[in-house]
Write an enzyme that holds these catalytic residues in place. Structure first.
Site, PDB file in Angstrom:
ATOM      1  N   GLU A 275       0.826  -1.211   0.000  1.00  0.00           N
ATOM      2  CA  GLU A 275       0.000   0.000   0.000  1.00  0.00           C
ATOM      3  C   GLU A 275       0.863   1.265   0.000  1.00  0.00           C
ATOM      4  O   GLU A 275       0.441   2.316  -0.457  1.00  0.00           O
ATOM      5  CB  GLU A 275      -0.925  -0.013   1.231  1.00  0.00           C
ATOM      6  CG  GLU A 275      -2.311   0.521   0.936  1.00  0.00           C
ATOM      7  CD  GLU A 275      -3.289   0.343   2.094  1.00  0.00           C
ATOM      8  OE1 GLU A 275      -2.870   0.365   3.265  1.00  0.00           O
ATOM      9  OE2 GLU A 275      -4.481   0.176   1.829  1.00  0.00           O
ATOM     10  N   HIS A 296       8.529 -26.533   1.721  1.00  0.00           N
ATOM     11  CA  HIS A 296       7.803 -27.692   1.183  1.00  0.00           C
ATOM     12  C   HIS A 296       6.630 -27.242   0.323  1.00  0.00           C
ATOM     13  O   HIS A 296       5.694 -28.006   0.107  1.00  0.00           O
ATOM     14  CB  HIS A 296       7.322 -28.566   2.337  1.00  0.00           C
ATOM     15  CG  HIS A 296       8.462 -29.034   3.192  1.00  0.00           C
ATOM     16  ND1 HIS A 296       9.154 -30.196   2.940  1.00  0.00           N
ATOM     17  CD2 HIS A 296       9.078 -28.445   4.248  1.00  0.00           C
ATOM     18  CE1 HIS A 296      10.127 -30.319   3.836  1.00  0.00           C
ATOM     19  NE2 HIS A 296      10.113 -29.267   4.630  1.00  0.00           N
ATOM     20  N   LYS A 410     -13.865   1.705  -2.781  1.00  0.00           N
ATOM     21  CA  LYS A 410     -14.683   2.139  -1.640  1.00  0.00           C
ATOM     22  C   LYS A 410     -15.891   2.922  -2.141  1.00  0.00           C
ATOM     23  O   LYS A 410     -17.014   2.720  -1.672  1.00  0.00           O
ATOM     24  CB  LYS A 410     -13.859   3.064  -0.727  1.00  0.00           C
ATOM     25  CG  LYS A 410     -12.902   2.353   0.183  1.00  0.00           C
ATOM     26  CD  LYS A 410     -12.334   3.376   1.181  1.00  0.00           C
ATOM     27  CE  LYS A 410     -11.093   2.834   1.848  1.00  0.00           C
ATOM     28  NZ  LYS A 410     -10.365   3.831   2.613  1.00  0.00           N
TER      29      LYS A 410
HETATM   30  O1  PA5 Z   1      -2.836   2.146   5.917  1.00  0.00           O
HETATM   31  C1  PA5 Z   1      -3.973   2.585   5.862  1.00  0.00           C
HETATM   32  O2  PA5 Z   1      -4.238   3.777   6.045  1.00  0.00           O
HETATM   33  C2  PA5 Z   1      -5.137   1.662   5.603  1.00  0.00           C
HETATM   34  O3  PA5 Z   1      -4.748   0.389   5.254  1.00  0.00           O
HETATM   35  C3  PA5 Z   1      -6.041   1.604   6.832  1.00  0.00           C
HETATM   36  O4  PA5 Z   1      -5.320   1.067   7.915  1.00  0.00           O
HETATM   37  C4  PA5 Z   1      -7.298   0.768   6.613  1.00  0.00           C
HETATM   38  O5  PA5 Z   1      -7.939   1.134   5.432  1.00  0.00           O
HETATM   39  C5  PA5 Z   1      -8.261   0.956   7.767  1.00  0.00           C
HETATM   40  O6  PA5 Z   1      -8.532   2.311   7.922  1.00  0.00           O
HETATM   41  P1  PA5 Z   1      -9.151   2.910   9.229  1.00  0.00           P
HETATM   42  O7  PA5 Z   1      -8.211   2.691  10.345  1.00  0.00           O
HETATM   43  O8  PA5 Z   1      -9.368   4.348   8.921  1.00  0.00           O
HETATM   44  O9  PA5 Z   1     -10.442   2.175   9.462  1.00  0.00           O
END
Ligand code: PA5
Length: 440
Positions: A275, A296, A410
């Site tokens: 990410e 394995h 989203k």
């Molecule tokens: O790294 C990030 O910002 C995302 O992966 C969030 O952790 C994830 O989408 C969850 O978001 P939130 O903590 O706002 O619910």
């Protein structure tokens, strides 16, 4: 300290598949210089060890009286807490209380199983969301909120929120219903938040002092700005993985810890790496793995498959338990040779043998070495990998703290479920579903 062995990405070990030491060195120096310019406010995660722990400790003390603890969250709000439980309290629910359930994926059957297991009268629910806007987390929160209220239980005795210090849905609800609320520092984003209350609340519930983990993080943070590569091996790790992509076309990073207790660290790292770096055509694909298990399963591919991988070993010098393999069946050499060795010797020897086999086959690999698994070292490895990822992002020239690519999915979900303001996306879904499908 976490140590790095980068011998096996160098030309000296793996010939033309390798990098020269001077290439690694100059790129690592560049990473440090970019990092020290602090171009993003989100680099504040480096200072996380300075936080005030009073409220975390107070709430954790109360939480330890509950029989069950459910954490609702996803991505950065769940993976770090999973690592904390699995690395520092393995097989927790078989041995200790409160029984811990981390519900991230919105799988209905998992939810049913959790609800059927816990007694809500004796359950504390920690809703973790930085934005307070994540559909998966909010959906399970809504269900549990109603269940708690239907039972005439006090919501502020059964919920703790962990969210943004100022804004978002959870903050609004917390203010209205006086729900205890822990704050994730404003500039610390989800996947870099494990060392905030996101992970530390659970750590304290396990009876472990946050200070120990934060000390590990601090020792890494202090090194992250050092210009000597001897001290700043994070820059060497970042530059090695970056150069392996740019110069050698190696676009897959296999993350390979040799300990069950670090299995979820693979998942946590994969989110962090993917990410943070997968932007504008950049980034490499992280692949979660586990030794010895994947010897394995995947090793054949790593040894003889496409020349597209770098293996990132994480080995643990001392596992903390010695179980000797008995000397039995003296006439059967297939069993005899194991006798007298320990399980620790076996797992570590297998790691070494795999590393050597890959190196002899000219496959680049790096190794992070943990002396043992404890809160201090887990704090170090979290911060180490966060620094490496942020540095790699700066080398690629991308912002390692945002995730613009996840927004469209989203929005389409919002549209499909009828959220106001997302009518266009709702129409797009309908059009998409009307298109001819080729399903056989
Ligand atoms: O790294 C990030 O910002 C995302 O992966 C969030 O952790 C994830 O989408 C969850 O978001 P939130 O903590 O706002 O619910």
């Amino acid at each position: 300290m976490v140590k790095l062995d980068f011998s096996n990405i160098l030309y000296e070990q793996i010939g033309d598949n390798g990098l020269s030491a001077s290439e690694v060195e100059s790129t690592a120096k560049k990473a440090i210089s970019l990092f020290s310019e602090m171009p993003y406010k989100e680099l504040e995660f480096l200072d996380i060890y300075r936080q005030d722990l009073t409220m975390i400790k107070e709430l954790a003390k109360k939480a330890r009286d509950y029989e069950y603890f459910i954490l609702l969250g996803i991505g950065g709000s769940a993976l770090g807490p999973k690592v904390i439980v699995e690395s520092l309290s393995p097989m927790h629910n078989l041995k200790r209380k409160p029984k811990i359930f981390i519900y991230d994926n919105v799988d209905p059957v998992t939810f049913k199983n959790i609800i059927e297991t816990v007694d809500l009268n004796r359950t504390l629910i920690n809703v973790v969301s930085k934005s307070g806007a994540t559909s998966e987390t909010l959906a399970s929160f809504l269900i549990l909120w109603k269940l708690i209220r239907d039972r005439k239980l006090e919501v502020n005795e059964h919920f703790v929120f962990t969210t943004d210090p100022e804004k978002g849905n959870l903050r609004i609800i917390a203010n209205e219903y006086e729900i205890p609320c822990l704050s994730i520092p404003k500039n610390v984003v989800g996947r870099y938040s494990v060392l905030s209350p996101v992970g530390l609340f659970l750590l304290e519930i396990l009876g472990i002092k946050s200070e120990e983990m934060l000390e590990g993080a601090r020792d890494i943070s202090e090194r992250a700005l050092k210009t000597s590569l001897q001290e700043n091996s994070m820059a060497v790790t970042a530059s090695s993985l970056y150069l392996m992509d740019k110069l050698k076309g190696r676009k897959v990073v296999v993350f390979l810890p040799y300990s069950d207790r670090l299995k979820t660290l693979s998942e946590w790292f994969c989110q962090l790496w993917a990410e943070s770096l997968g932007k504008e055509g950049n980034g490499t694909t992280p692949y979660p793995s586990l030794g010895t298990t994947d010897q394995h399963s995947q090793l054949q591919l790593w040894m003889e498959g496409p020349e597209d991988k770098v293996i990132l070993f994480v080995c643990v010098e001392r596992h903390g338990y010695q179980e000797e393999i008995p000397e039995e069946f003296h006439d059967l050499e297939g069993l005899r040779f194991l006798g007298g060795h320990t399980l620790e010797e076996l797992i570590n020897t297998e790691q070494l043998a795999t590393e050597m086999a890959l190196t002899m086959n000219k496959k680049p690999n790096l190794k992070l070495i943990l002396p043992k698994i404890d809160p201090y070292r887990i704090g170090q490895i979290f911060q180490y990998l966060q620094v490496v990822t942020a540095m790699a992002g700066l080398l690629y020239g991308v912002n390692p703290f945002n995730q613009p690519g996840v927004e469209l999915g989203k929005r389409l979900t919002y549209g499909a479920l009828g959220k106001r303001g997302f009518e266009t996306e709702g129409e797009e879904i309908k059009t998409y579903l009307k298109k001819p499908r080729f399903i056989i």
